[in-house]
Write a protein that holds these residues in place. Sequence first.
Motif, PDB file in Angstrom:
ATOM      1  N   THR A  33       1.187  -1.000  -0.185  1.00  0.00           N
ATOM      2  CA  THR A  33      -0.165   0.039   0.328  1.00  0.00           C
ATOM      3  C   THR A  33       1.036   1.033   0.135  1.00  0.00           C
ATOM      4  O   THR A  33       0.288   2.650  -0.802  1.00  0.00           O
ATOM      5  N   LYS A  34       2.291   1.428   0.518  1.00  0.00           N
ATOM      6  CA  LYS A  34       2.594   2.086   0.231  1.00  0.00           C
ATOM      7  C   LYS A  34       3.232   2.716  -0.930  1.00  0.00           C
ATOM      8  O   LYS A  34       3.722   4.107  -1.195  1.00  0.00           O
ATOM      9  N   ALA A  35       2.956   1.686  -2.077  1.00  0.00           N
ATOM     10  CA  ALA A  35       3.056   2.503  -3.695  1.00  0.00           C
ATOM     11  C   ALA A  35       1.487   2.569  -4.188  1.00  0.00           C
ATOM     12  O   ALA A  35       1.582   3.082  -5.160  1.00  0.00           O
ATOM     13  N   LEU A  36       0.811   3.151  -2.851  1.00  0.00           N
ATOM     14  CA  LEU A  36      -0.939   3.928  -3.752  1.00  0.00           C
ATOM     15  C   LEU A  36      -0.061   4.763  -3.757  1.00  0.00           C
ATOM     16  O   LEU A  36       0.332   6.168  -3.525  1.00  0.00           O
ATOM     17  N   ASP A  37      -0.465   5.701  -5.368  1.00  0.00           N
ATOM     18  CA  ASP A  37       0.035   7.211  -4.712  1.00  0.00           C
ATOM     19  C   ASP A  37      -1.430   7.952  -5.366  1.00  0.00           C
ATOM     20  O   ASP A  37      -1.999   7.650  -5.985  1.00  0.00           O
ATOM     21  N   ASP A  38      -1.776   8.724  -3.986  1.00  0.00           N
ATOM     22  CA  ASP A  38      -3.055   8.959  -3.297  1.00  0.00           C
ATOM     23  C   ASP A  38      -3.529  10.245  -5.292  1.00  0.00           C
ATOM     24  O   ASP A  38      -4.575  10.656  -5.737  1.00  0.00           O
ATOM     25  N   LYS A  39      -2.328  10.805  -5.811  1.00  0.00           N
ATOM     26  CA  LYS A  39      -2.469  12.033  -7.099  1.00  0.00           C
ATOM     27  C   LYS A  39      -2.792  10.864  -8.403  1.00  0.00           C
ATOM     28  O   LYS A  39      -3.320  12.191  -9.080  1.00  0.00           O
ATOM     29  N   VAL A  40      -3.070  10.070  -8.420  1.00  0.00           N
ATOM     30  CA  VAL A  40      -3.280   9.228  -9.477  1.00  0.00           C
ATOM     31  C   VAL A  40      -4.481   8.403  -9.423  1.00  0.00           C
ATOM     32  O   VAL A  40      -5.014   7.420  -8.769  1.00  0.00           O
ATOM     33  N   ILE A  43      -5.125   4.378  -8.803  1.00  0.00           N
ATOM     34  CA  ILE A  43      -4.206   3.527  -8.754  1.00  0.00           C
ATOM     35  C   ILE A  43      -4.844   2.773  -8.116  1.00  0.00           C
ATOM     36  O   ILE A  43      -3.873   1.455  -8.380  1.00  0.00           O
ATOM     37  N   TYR A  44      -6.224   2.353  -7.179  1.00  0.00           N
ATOM     38  CA  TYR A  44      -6.030   1.425  -5.974  1.00  0.00           C
ATOM     39  C   TYR A  44      -6.635   0.124  -7.563  1.00  0.00           C
ATOM     40  O   TYR A  44      -5.775  -1.403  -7.818  1.00  0.00           O
ATOM     41  N   LEU A  45      -7.305   0.440  -8.053  1.00  0.00           N
ATOM     42  CA  LEU A  45      -7.905  -0.117  -9.120  1.00  0.00           C
ATOM     43  C   LEU A  45      -6.946  -0.753 -10.598  1.00  0.00           C
ATOM     44  O   LEU A  45      -6.452  -1.990 -10.524  1.00  0.00           O
ATOM     45  N   LYS A  46      -6.070  -0.071 -10.653  1.00  0.00           N
ATOM     46  CA  LYS A  46      -4.687  -0.754 -11.594  1.00  0.00           C
ATOM     47  C   LYS A  46      -4.089  -2.066 -10.727  1.00  0.00           C
ATOM     48  O   LYS A  46      -3.688  -2.477 -11.627  1.00  0.00           O
ATOM     49  N   HIS A  47      -3.823  -0.984  -9.556  1.00  0.00           N
ATOM     50  CA  HIS A  47      -2.776  -1.980  -8.481  1.00  0.00           C
ATOM     51  C   HIS A  47      -3.566  -3.315  -9.087  1.00  0.00           C
ATOM     52  O   HIS A  47      -2.422  -4.634  -8.966  1.00  0.00           O
ATOM     53  N   ALA A  48      -4.585  -3.191  -8.450  1.00  0.00           N
ATOM     54  CA  ALA A  48      -4.839  -4.338  -8.078  1.00  0.00           C
ATOM     55  C   ALA A  48      -5.318  -5.713  -9.404  1.00  0.00           C
ATOM     56  O   ALA A  48      -5.815  -6.950  -9.461  1.00  0.00           O
ATOM     57  N   GLN A  49      -5.926  -4.760 -10.561  1.00  0.00           N
ATOM     58  CA  GLN A  49      -5.596  -5.399 -11.777  1.00  0.00           C
ATOM     59  C   GLN A  49      -4.505  -5.953 -12.163  1.00  0.00           C
ATOM     60  O   GLN A  49      -4.571  -7.358 -12.635  1.00  0.00           O
ATOM     61  N   SER A  50      -3.364  -5.420 -12.073  1.00  0.00           N
ATOM     62  CA  SER A  50      -1.958  -5.838 -12.448  1.00  0.00           C
ATOM     63  C   SER A  50      -1.638  -7.176 -11.774  1.00  0.00           C
ATOM     64  O   SER A  50      -1.244  -8.142 -12.013  1.00  0.00           O
TER      65      SER A  50
END
Length: 123
Positions: A33-40, A43-50
């Motif tokens: 979760t440290k890799a999540l950038d709130d400005k994007v 972003i959570y959805l992108k990481h979950a899909q990956s």
Amino acid sequence: MNNKELIKKVASLTVYHNWVETAPCLIAVFLDTKALDDKVPSIYLKHAQSIGAAIQNMLLAAHGLGLGTCWIGEILKNEDKVRELLAISDELQLMAVISVGYSSRSNLKSNRRDISEDIISWL
């Protein structure tokens, strides 16, 4: 604690414990979760899909090696207990556990309908 003991303890956290505890290998998949950038946006959805794509690739690669696998999402209800057993930081979010091993049955055939029966139309 040896690996068999740890696998049995992790297996106890899922309704599928009867066969999960017999797997010689479990792979716990986490999102940092440290890799999540709130400005994007999203972003959570992108990481979950990956992560989902990476898991699917692991399952396909294992199948190609003659291994049986199962993507266990139901265990997420016990995320805190899994993290505690594995001594994992709260900054890592459990996304799935994958069981890996050899099937006790050979020539397993799915009862699913052919995909062509479910497709309404192709675009």
